[in-house]
Design a protein around this motif. Sequence first.
Motif, PDB file in Angstrom:
ATOM      1  N   VAL A 184       0.873  -1.176   0.000  1.00 46.14           N
ATOM      2  CA  VAL A 184       0.000   0.000   0.000  1.00 46.14           C
ATOM      3  C   VAL A 184       0.905   1.218   0.000  1.00 46.14           C
ATOM      4  O   VAL A 184       1.879   1.284   0.761  1.00 46.14           O
ATOM      5  N   VAL A 185       0.613   2.179  -0.874  1.00 52.30           N
ATOM      6  CA  VAL A 185       1.473   3.354  -1.003  1.00 52.30           C
ATOM      7  C   VAL A 185       0.673   4.643  -0.821  1.00 52.30           C
ATOM      8  O   VAL A 185      -0.532   4.691  -1.068  1.00 52.30           O
ATOM      9  N   ALA A 186       1.395   5.664  -0.372  1.00 54.55           N
ATOM     10  CA  ALA A 186       0.853   7.023  -0.318  1.00 54.55           C
ATOM     11  C   ALA A 186       1.930   7.933  -0.894  1.00 54.55           C
ATOM     12  O   ALA A 186       3.095   7.834  -0.498  1.00 54.55           O
ATOM     13  N   VAL A 187       1.542   8.780  -1.833  1.00 55.33           N
ATOM     14  CA  VAL A 187       2.501   9.683  -2.473  1.00 55.33           C
ATOM     15  C   VAL A 187       1.980  11.108  -2.364  1.00 55.33           C
ATOM     16  O   VAL A 187       0.953  11.454  -2.958  1.00 55.33           O
ATOM     17  N   MET A 188       2.680  11.935  -1.599  1.00 54.82           N
ATOM     18  CA  MET A 188       2.283  13.332  -1.460  1.00 54.82           C
ATOM     19  C   MET A 188       2.686  14.100  -2.723  1.00 54.82           C
ATOM     20  O   MET A 188       3.704  13.795  -3.351  1.00 54.82           O
ATOM     21  N   ASP A 189       1.880  15.079  -3.077  1.00 53.38           N
ATOM     22  CA  ASP A 189       2.080  15.815  -4.323  1.00 53.38           C
ATOM     23  C   ASP A 189       2.290  17.293  -4.020  1.00 53.38           C
ATOM     24  O   ASP A 189       1.362  17.995  -3.610  1.00 53.38           O
ATOM     25  N   SER A 190       3.516  17.782  -4.243  1.00 52.77           N
ATOM     26  CA  SER A 190       3.832  19.175  -3.928  1.00 52.77           C
ATOM     27  C   SER A 190       3.208  20.161  -4.910  1.00 52.77           C
ATOM     28  O   SER A 190       3.270  21.368  -4.693  1.00 52.77           O
ATOM     29  N   PHE A 191       2.604  19.665  -5.988  1.00 52.59           N
ATOM     30  CA  PHE A 191       1.928  20.536  -6.943  1.00 52.59           C
ATOM     31  C   PHE A 191       0.508  20.873  -6.483  1.00 52.59           C
ATOM     32  O   PHE A 191      -0.180  21.659  -7.128  1.00 52.59           O
ATOM     33  N   PHE A 192       0.062  20.261  -5.385  1.00 50.09           N
ATOM     34  CA  PHE A 192      -1.267  20.520  -4.819  1.00 50.09           C
ATOM     35  C   PHE A 192      -1.074  21.207  -3.470  1.00 50.09           C
ATOM     36  O   PHE A 192      -0.711  20.578  -2.488  1.00 50.09           O
ATOM     37  N   ARG A 193      -1.278  22.539  -3.449  1.00 49.91           N
ATOM     38  CA  ARG A 193      -1.109  23.327  -2.226  1.00 49.91           C
ATOM     39  C   ARG A 193       0.206  23.030  -1.524  1.00 49.91           C
ATOM     40  O   ARG A 193       0.300  22.900  -0.323  1.00 49.91           O
ATOM     41  N   MET A 194       1.270  22.852  -2.303  1.00 49.86           N
ATOM     42  CA  MET A 194       2.614  22.581  -1.800  1.00 49.86           C
ATOM     43  C   MET A 194       2.650  21.330  -0.907  1.00 49.86           C
ATOM     44  O   MET A 194       3.462  21.220   0.015  1.00 49.86           O
ATOM     45  N   GLY A 195       1.759  20.378  -1.205  1.00 51.96           N
ATOM     46  CA  GLY A 195       1.741  19.137  -0.444  1.00 51.96           C
ATOM     47  C   GLY A 195       1.366  19.328   1.008  1.00 51.96           C
ATOM     48  O   GLY A 195       1.658  18.460   1.846  1.00 51.96           O
ATOM     49  N   SER A 196       0.729  20.446   1.344  1.00 50.54           N
ATOM     50  CA  SER A 196       0.405  20.722   2.744  1.00 50.54           C
ATOM     51  C   SER A 196      -0.620  19.726   3.281  1.00 50.54           C
ATOM     52  O   SER A 196      -1.448  19.197   2.545  1.00 50.54           O
ATOM     53  N   MET A 197      -0.530  19.474   4.583  1.00 53.00           N
ATOM     54  CA  MET A 197      -1.338  18.440   5.221  1.00 53.00           C
ATOM     55  C   MET A 197      -2.573  19.041   5.883  1.00 53.00           C
ATOM     56  O   MET A 197      -2.496  19.706   6.908  1.00 53.00           O
ATOM     57  N   GLY A 198      -3.722  18.789   5.268  1.00 56.01           N
ATOM     58  CA  GLY A 198      -4.998  19.156   5.854  1.00 56.01           C
ATOM     59  C   GLY A 198      -5.709  17.912   6.350  1.00 56.01           C
ATOM     60  O   GLY A 198      -5.142  16.817   6.396  1.00 56.01           O
TER      61      GLY A 198
END
Length: 290
Positions: free
Chosen positions: A126-140
């Motif tokens: 199972v993988v999770a990939v954060m994307d810095s092109f979406f709101r700088m990858g900020s965590m909401g």
Amino acid sequence: MAIRNLLNINRKKTKGAIVNRDKENSFPADLMTKCPECKKIHLTKELENNLKVCPNCDHHMKMTSAERIACFLDEDTFESLDDHLQTVNPLKFPSYVEKIEVDQIKTGLNEAVLTGIGSLKGEQVVVAVMDSFFRMGSMGSVVGEKITRAIEKATEYQVPFIIFTASGGARMQEGVLSLMQMAKTSVALKRHSEHGQLFISVMTHPTTGGVSASFASLGDLNIAEPKSLIGFAGRRVIEQTVREKLPEDFQTAEFLLEHGQLDAIFHRKEMREKIATIVKLHGKGGVKNV
């Protein structure tokens, strides 16, 4: 979600775009890409074939979550999770929802992390990939919820959980609800560990703030790409607090490895092979009834 479709979203937007309207001098706007490190210009297609690593200076450029999955997992094995989750505006922050909608259109994602189930060299993960092109990858809240659900899915299926982090930290527009995701994801990882399952954290440029202070640093193995910026507070804030000049390479992956905060630095071209080897060594069988 079809990764091929995600990969084509931005290309379709720029298809036929030109820098100069003079037909004799025009060329596609995305034909060339300049390396932000050495400033050398490369053909975008050649750069993509090189996993977005500069052939001249070896700088690892930012990747979208779709690009990362396409070069990391076995082809056509990825099945995304929780694409239906939507961000709300709990603090009534001005224009917040509108900005989220713009990034959703731009990236094709519902939030700043793409999660799912896939195969890595034949091993289910199972993988999770954060994307810095979406709101700088900020965590909401949605980012934290998606990561937590992905961890719980890995625990349920008794398979490794792998995350690629790229984030500016907690999302200020959601206040304390964003900070709560640090604890929520950490608790899920603790339960994952108690079930004897593997967690690999791969920190990419940049991994900062509440993300670096929670799940990104809790891996059984903490790995990073070369020269990634990894840290909590900003350099200037720390220097003003301790009243000392920090080393030039402070908060780089290499500095953290030297001081025992990382287990390894893997080049992007060897990331898939090395992590696949780790997963196989740890393996306890495949996913049941996926």
